[in-house]
Write a protein that holds these residues in place. Structure first.
Motif, PDB file in Angstrom:
ATOM      1  N   SER A 205       3.883   4.299  -6.083  1.00 57.85           N
ATOM      2  CA  SER A 205       2.819   5.147  -6.602  1.00 57.85           C
ATOM      3  C   SER A 205       3.410   6.485  -7.007  1.00 57.85           C
ATOM      4  O   SER A 205       4.080   7.139  -6.200  1.00 57.85           O
ATOM      5  N   LYS A 206       3.157   6.891  -8.266  1.00 54.92           N
ATOM      6  CA  LYS A 206       3.675   8.169  -8.758  1.00 54.92           C
ATOM      7  C   LYS A 206       2.671   8.833  -9.696  1.00 54.92           C
ATOM      8  O   LYS A 206       3.035   9.396 -10.729  1.00 54.92           O
ATOM      9  N   ASP A 207       1.389   8.795  -9.340  1.00 55.11           N
ATOM     10  CA  ASP A 207       0.368   9.477 -10.130  1.00 55.11           C
ATOM     11  C   ASP A 207       0.577  10.988 -10.056  1.00 55.11           C
ATOM     12  O   ASP A 207       1.232  11.485  -9.138  1.00 55.11           O
ATOM     13  N   PRO A 208       0.020  11.733 -10.977  1.00 49.27           N
ATOM     14  CA  PRO A 208       0.132  13.201 -10.910  1.00 49.27           C
ATOM     15  C   PRO A 208      -0.437  13.735  -9.600  1.00 49.27           C
ATOM     16  O   PRO A 208      -1.456  13.243  -9.102  1.00 49.27           O
ATOM     17  N   GLY A 209       0.236  14.715  -9.025  1.00 44.52           N
ATOM     18  CA  GLY A 209      -0.221  15.292  -7.768  1.00 44.52           C
ATOM     19  C   GLY A 209       0.345  14.566  -6.568  1.00 44.52           C
ATOM     20  O   GLY A 209       1.461  14.041  -6.590  1.00 44.52           O
ATOM     21  N   LEU A 210      -0.441  14.515  -5.522  1.00 47.87           N
ATOM     22  CA  LEU A 210      -0.006  13.946  -4.251  1.00 47.87           C
ATOM     23  C   LEU A 210      -0.112  12.425  -4.256  1.00 47.87           C
ATOM     24  O   LEU A 210      -1.137  11.854  -4.615  1.00 47.87           O
ATOM     25  N   ASN A 211       0.963  11.744  -3.864  1.00 48.10           N
ATOM     26  CA  ASN A 211       0.975  10.307  -3.585  1.00 48.10           C
ATOM     27  C   ASN A 211       1.549  10.162  -2.187  1.00 48.10           C
ATOM     28  O   ASN A 211       2.739  10.424  -1.970  1.00 48.10           O
ATOM     29  N   ALA A 212       0.736   9.761  -1.214  1.00 43.90           N
ATOM     30  CA  ALA A 212       1.219   9.853   0.165  1.00 43.90           C
ATOM     31  C   ALA A 212       0.612   8.786   1.061  1.00 43.90           C
ATOM     32  O   ALA A 212      -0.464   8.256   0.814  1.00 43.90           O
ATOM     33  N   MET A 213       1.353   8.491   2.139  1.00 45.64           N
ATOM     34  CA  MET A 213       0.861   7.719   3.272  1.00 45.64           C
ATOM     35  C   MET A 213       0.401   6.322   2.892  1.00 45.64           C
ATOM     36  O   MET A 213      -0.682   5.880   3.255  1.00 45.64           O
ATOM     37  N   GLY A 214       1.240   5.601   2.168  1.00 45.15           N
ATOM     38  CA  GLY A 214       0.904   4.240   1.772  1.00 45.15           C
ATOM     39  C   GLY A 214       0.914   3.289   2.957  1.00 45.15           C
ATOM     40  O   GLY A 214       1.855   3.271   3.747  1.00 45.15           O
ATOM     41  N   SER A 215      -0.140   2.478   3.088  1.00 41.66           N
ATOM     42  CA  SER A 215      -0.258   1.484   4.152  1.00 41.66           C
ATOM     43  C   SER A 215      -0.715   0.173   3.532  1.00 41.66           C
ATOM     44  O   SER A 215      -1.785   0.120   2.907  1.00 41.66           O
ATOM     45  N   ILE A 216       0.077  -0.881   3.677  1.00 43.96           N
ATOM     46  CA  ILE A 216      -0.206  -2.158   3.018  1.00 43.96           C
ATOM     47  C   ILE A 216      -1.077  -3.034   3.908  1.00 43.96           C
ATOM     48  O   ILE A 216      -0.859  -3.132   5.117  1.00 43.96           O
ATOM     49  N   SER A 217      -2.059  -3.685   3.307  1.00 49.36           N
ATOM     50  CA  SER A 217      -3.035  -4.509   4.013  1.00 49.36           C
ATOM     51  C   SER A 217      -2.368  -5.708   4.676  1.00 49.36           C
ATOM     52  O   SER A 217      -1.281  -6.126   4.278  1.00 49.36           O
ATOM     53  N   PRO A 218      -3.013  -6.289   5.699  1.00 48.58           N
ATOM     54  CA  PRO A 218      -2.423  -7.438   6.411  1.00 48.58           C
ATOM     55  C   PRO A 218      -2.079  -8.622   5.510  1.00 48.58           C
ATOM     56  O   PRO A 218      -1.138  -9.362   5.806  1.00 48.58           O
ATOM     57  N   ASP A 219      -2.813  -8.805   4.405  1.00 47.47           N
ATOM     58  CA  ASP A 219      -2.488  -9.917   3.508  1.00 47.47           C
ATOM     59  C   ASP A 219      -1.424  -9.550   2.482  1.00 47.47           C
ATOM     60  O   ASP A 219      -1.014 -10.386   1.667  1.00 47.47           O
ATOM     61  N   GLY A 220      -0.952  -8.310   2.504  1.00 49.57           N
ATOM     62  CA  GLY A 220       0.131  -7.885   1.627  1.00 49.57           C
ATOM     63  C   GLY A 220      -0.258  -7.646   0.187  1.00 49.57           C
ATOM     64  O   GLY A 220       0.609  -7.431  -0.661  1.00 49.57           O
ATOM     65  N   LYS A 221      -1.552  -7.619  -0.122  1.00 45.92           N
ATOM     66  CA  LYS A 221      -1.984  -7.532  -1.510  1.00 45.92           C
ATOM     67  C   LYS A 221      -2.417  -6.132  -1.946  1.00 45.92           C
ATOM     68  O   LYS A 221      -2.409  -5.819  -3.130  1.00 45.92           O
ATOM     69  N   THR A 222      -2.804  -5.305  -0.997  1.00 44.43           N
ATOM     70  CA  THR A 222      -3.406  -4.012  -1.330  1.00 44.43           C
ATOM     71  C   THR A 222      -2.781  -2.893  -0.506  1.00 44.43           C
ATOM     72  O   THR A 222      -2.442  -3.096   0.655  1.00 44.43           O
ATOM     73  N   MET A 223      -2.642  -1.731  -1.106  1.00 47.06           N
ATOM     74  CA  MET A 223      -2.134  -0.572  -0.381  1.00 47.06           C
ATOM     75  C   MET A 223      -3.221   0.489  -0.299  1.00 47.06           C
ATOM     76  O   MET A 223      -3.857   0.826  -1.302  1.00 47.06           O
TER      77      MET A 223
END
Length: 394
Positions: A205-223
């Motif tokens: 994730s590199k959107d403008p501004g803050l991109n932080a604290m990524g946590s991936i879902s148990p099924d591995g499909k969503t952050m």
């Protein structure tokens, strides 16, 4: 060093099987006495090291007390190493000679610690039916090189390896559900914090501004992550397949942080200061009205939702940071007993009993192990800089 809310101002700115295991008698403090005096090793360093690490892991589990006589459970066998380490392990209930585990293992001599961790977990499961933690890994942030870099170590604090070479600020590591990779936030692009995944060069994730604290879902499909592309930091989800983001929180005058997933992947716990102070909230992965679950303390931050169904977080109580364990269903909670230091960044160990956290005293931080049932805090990683923001492999 105390990490409040956004880890510093820079972040803000930018059956039959049970019968085989048998019921064992508990003694004294609730531990099971286990005797390894009959276990033999060769004259080589690897086999002796294997036995030493195995004993330490069993003691650290909280379920066992290693003794040399009068035990409830006996462990016998032998380990010997040349280029390969071979270990035979037999576990018996002392009173009846009922065998609970009988297995032979092979590993390279240099991997004796890894093998010992595996055997410790298998002994624990054979005797109690409970999952162990010895084979897990800890990711953490360390300042050994003056910079805040990502490191990994074993659950006992040994085998520390530096993972990043960003020469910048790394924060908020989180393991992927398969325990093979780690998401983390890095300031390697100067004032544009981005979320990275180990083993991948480009940011997740590199959107403008803050991109932080990524946590991936148990099924591995969503952050789940925190973005400020539309103004103040808000909670979003992002499809790892399509890259499409969805805003879950809408607090114009508040800030969100530290998302983590429920074990079933249907809800997200996170921090918001929309009420004026940071507190823990739960929201559906599809959005909706969030539910606040923390009430005591002047601030509540850094939640972690364990596979045991309980959420742990850090609460400022009486001017000190303490670790809270809460049942989100009943909304009951308790504060773990610790000493006068600040305890922060709690993360559940794989066994669902222990918590890995950072402990700060005299402006120095170290990684500690807390037993939610008993025992005193145990230092795992300290010295050679500060260590904090642990994350534990599932």
């Amino acid at each position: 060093m105390i990490r409040r809310f956004f880890v510093g101002s820079a972040m803000m700115a930018a059956a039959s099987s049970l019968a085989q295991r048998a019921v064992v008698e508990r003694e004294g403090s609730g531990t099971i006495s286990i005797n390894l005096a009959g276990y033999r090793t060769g004259g080589d360093a690897a086999s002796r090291g294997f036995l030493s690490v195995l004993k330490a892991d069993l003691n650290r589990s909280g379920y066992f007390r290693v003794t040399s006589s009068g035990a409830t459970v006996n462990v016998v066998g032998q380990a010997q190493a040349g280029s390969q380490l071979k270990a035979d392990v037999q576990v018996y209930k002392a009173a009846t000679r009922q065998r609970m585990l009988g297995k032979s293992y092979n590993a390279s001599a240099g991997d004796y610690r890894t093998l010992a961790h595996r055997v410790a977990d298998e002994i624990l499961y054979a005797v109690t039916g409970k999952k162990g933690m010895a084979s897990g890994k800890i990711a953490m942030v360390g300042t050994r090189t003056r910079y805040k870099e990502l490191y990994i170590c074993d659950m006992d604090g040994h085998n520390i390896r530096q993972i990043t070479q960003d020469k910048s600020i790394v924060v908020a590591p989180r393991w992927t559900p398969d325990s093979k990779q780690i998401t983390y936030t890095s300031y390697k692009y100067r004032n544009s914090p981005c979320i990275f995944l180990t083993g991948r060069g480009r940011p997740l994730s590199k959107d403008p501004g803050l991109n932080a604290m990524g946590s991936i879902s148990p099924d591995g499909k969503t952050m789940a992550l925190i973005l400020s592309k539309d103004g103040n930091p808000e909670l979003y989800t992002k499809s790892l397949r399509t890259g499409i983001t969805r805003k879950l929180s809408r607090t114009r005058r508040g800030n969100e942080a530290s998302p983590c997933w429920s074990p079933d992947g249907n809800h997200i716990a996170y921090v918001s200061d929309s009420s004026g102070r940071p507190h823990i909230y739960i929201i559906s992965k599809d959005g909706g009205t969030p539910k606040r679950i923390s009430s005591s303390g002047t601030e509540n931050i850094s939640p972690d939702w364990g596979k045991n169904g309980y959420i742990t977080w850090c609460s400022r109580v009486g001017g000190k940071y303490r670790i809270v364990v809460a049942n989100p269903s009943t909304r009951t909670s308790r504060v773990l007993e610790t000493d006068w230091a600040d305890y922060e960044d709690p993360r559940w160990a794989p066994d669902g009993r222990h918590i890995i956290c950072s402990r700060t005293s005299g402006y120095r931080s170290a990684i500690y192990l807390l037993d939610t049932l008993k025992d005193s805090p145990v230092a795992l990683v300290s010295g050679s800089g500060d260590w904090y923001s642990p994350a534990v492999s599932p």
